[in-house]
Write an enzyme that holds these catalytic residues in place. Structure first.
Site, PDB file in Angstrom:
ATOM      1  N   SER A 256       0.787  -1.232   0.000  1.00  0.00           N
ATOM      2  CA  SER A 256       0.000   0.000   0.000  1.00  0.00           C
ATOM      3  C   SER A 256       0.819   1.281   0.000  1.00  0.00           C
ATOM      4  CB  SER A 256      -0.950   0.004   1.186  1.00  0.00           C
ATOM      5  OG  SER A 256      -2.011  -0.889   0.949  1.00  0.00           O
TER       6      SER A 256
ATOM      7  N   THR B  47      -9.704 -17.396  -2.547  1.00  0.00           N
ATOM      8  CA  THR B  47      -9.084 -17.578  -3.866  1.00  0.00           C
ATOM      9  C   THR B  47      -7.658 -17.064  -3.917  1.00  0.00           C
ATOM     10  OG1 THR B  47     -11.253 -17.378  -4.916  1.00  0.00           O
ATOM     11  CG2 THR B  47      -9.327 -17.081  -6.330  1.00  0.00           C
TER      12      THR B  47
ATOM     13  N   TYR C  44     -10.447   2.243   6.014  1.00  0.00           N
ATOM     14  CA  TYR C  44      -9.458   1.935   4.986  1.00  0.00           C
ATOM     15  C   TYR C  44     -10.040   0.939   3.996  1.00  0.00           C
ATOM     16  CZ  TYR C  44      -4.733   1.098   3.210  1.00  0.00           C
ATOM     17  OH  TYR C  44      -3.616   1.020   2.426  1.00  0.00           O
TER      18      TYR C  44
ATOM     19  N   ASN D 208      -9.084  -0.759   0.134  1.00  0.00           N
ATOM     20  CA  ASN D 208      -8.230  -0.866  -1.048  1.00  0.00           C
ATOM     21  C   ASN D 208      -8.983  -0.561  -2.334  1.00  0.00           C
ATOM     22  OD1 ASN D 208      -5.484  -1.894  -0.107  1.00  0.00           O
ATOM     23  ND2 ASN D 208      -6.883  -3.248   0.975  1.00  0.00           N
TER      24      ASN D 208
ATOM     25  N   GLY E 178       2.828  -0.716   4.063  1.00  0.00           N
ATOM     26  CA  GLY E 178       2.309  -1.525   2.972  1.00  0.00           C
ATOM     27  C   GLY E 178       2.651  -2.985   3.116  1.00  0.00           C
TER      28      GLY E 178
END
Length: 377
Positions: free
Chosen positions: A83, A150, A189, A191, A333
């Site tokens: 990140s 996945t 937060y 993404n 990150g």
């Protein structure tokens, strides 16, 4: 503070000592060395760090870069920065705003018609600014249980680690969930916000967001170890191996996850860099070399995060107060097998960047505290 693709999701999932390798400046940093060794003792395979202050540049490693051969980490290691990518993305969008090509208060729907729709999401009510400071309320695709199975847990990851996932597909995953809150009424937060931010860059410029980062940031700053890999699975050399438990708990077997298709992170966290480049980037950013004063001030205008004590989130930039009263700016990150931090003081005179090549243990906050608060300067 691990604000990451994998280690943010790792909240749902649960992310032999060697002597230091010294760089140009070998004095001091005793507390930082100790914190790095403690991270390895806690289970991190290895750590590489570079700091720069008024005394010069200091570099060190602890632990190993390869569990099979016991090869030590290198201070020149390239690694996945997760990140930290977000600061680069926000920088490009703010440059575009300075050029008059978009406004932070433009809605997402103006640039990406219909992309944010469904289950209460509405891109007509979300501004670009709210993407960048995580006040959009848009659901985080990395918390979707199918995505976790996945791409993050062992069986799915080993089968799908080289799959290509498009940004639109990642956003579509988020749209299957309800928003976390109405835009502007909270902070969380996500993404997905930065996947969308990368898509906005492409809509504005007609070019992939990675090309804009390369031309606007990487090349002007001569960041030779920094790249936006796209779908490229391998890490460039020099680099260490990256390791993960690929499980919901930080126990069990350790897997080598060095090679993977980073499209699953997209503009939320796919970039690669090294510690020296990250220091150079944040020093240039905070020093006003990348943004005009108005845009830099906007980037540094923070909102309360609540989730992270003592920290505020700006536009792709985190401010935090350390225990000794020092204020640092930067970002953390993480992605499979990699957890990184890059921070600098507002005047750019003291910066630190480091990486753990494991995603399930290690106290990154302790390393930051040690560097800025542990040793007298």
């Amino acid at each position: 503070m691990r604000t990451t693709l994998v280690t943010a999701t790792a909240v749902a999932l649960c992310a032999v000592l060697t002597g230091p390798s010294l760089g140009a400046h070998s004095g001091g940093h005793v507390a930082t060395r100790a914190a790095m060794r403690a991270a390895v003792a806690d289970g991190v395979p290895g750590v590489t760090a570079t700091a720069r202050d008024t005394h010069g540049t200091w570099q060190a490693t602890a632990g190993v870069g390869d569990l099979r051969t016991d090869r030590p980490r290198s201070t020149a290691d390239r690694y996945r920065v997760g990140s930290i990518t977000k600061t680069f993305v926000a920088t490009v969008l703010l440059q575009l705003e300075a050029e008059g090509r978009l406004a932070l208060d433009d809605t997402v729907d103006e640039w990406l018609p219909g992309a944010v729709r469904g289950n209460g999401h509405d891109g007509r009510a979300v501004s670009v600014r709210r993407l960048l400071n995580h006040t959009s309320g848009i659901s985080d695709y990395t918390y979707d249980e199918d995505f976790v199975r996945t791409y993050l847990l062992k069986d799915g990851f080993l089968e799908h680690r080289y799959d290509t996932v498009t940004p639109s597909e990642l956003v579509a995953v988020a749209m299957t969930h309800r928003p976390d809150f109405e835009p502007g009424t909270g902070w969380k937060y996500s993404n997905t916000n930065y996947v969308l931010a990368g898509m906005v860059i492409e809509a504005v410029t007609g070019r992939p967001y990675g090309d804009e980062i390369r031309d606007r940031v990487i090349e002007p700053l001569h960041l030779r170890a920094t790249s936006v890999p796209g779908t490229r699975a391998a890490l460039p050399r020099p680099s260490s191996r990256a390791y993960s438990k690929l499980a919901r708990t930080p126990t069990g077997p350790t897997y080598d996850v060095t090679t993977l298709n980073p499209s699953l992170a997209s503009a939320a966290g796919e970039m690669i860099s090294d510690s020296a480049d990250l220091n150079r980037f944040y020093r240039a950013l905070l020093g006003g070399r990348l943004l005009p004063p108005r845009q830099l001030e906007a980037m540094k205008t923070t909102v309360e995060t609540r989730e992270f004590a003592g920290a505020g989130y700006g536009l792709g930039l985190i401010a935090r107060e350390l225990s000794c009263g020092v204020r640092v700016w930067g970002h953390g990150g993480g992605i499979h097998g990699s957890s990184s931090e890059a921070v600098t003081t507002a005047d750019g005179r003291h910066s630190l960047a480091f990486n753990f090549n494991g995603d399930w243990s290690g106290d990154s906050e302790a390393v930051v505290e040690a560097e800025f608060c542990g040793d007298p300067r």
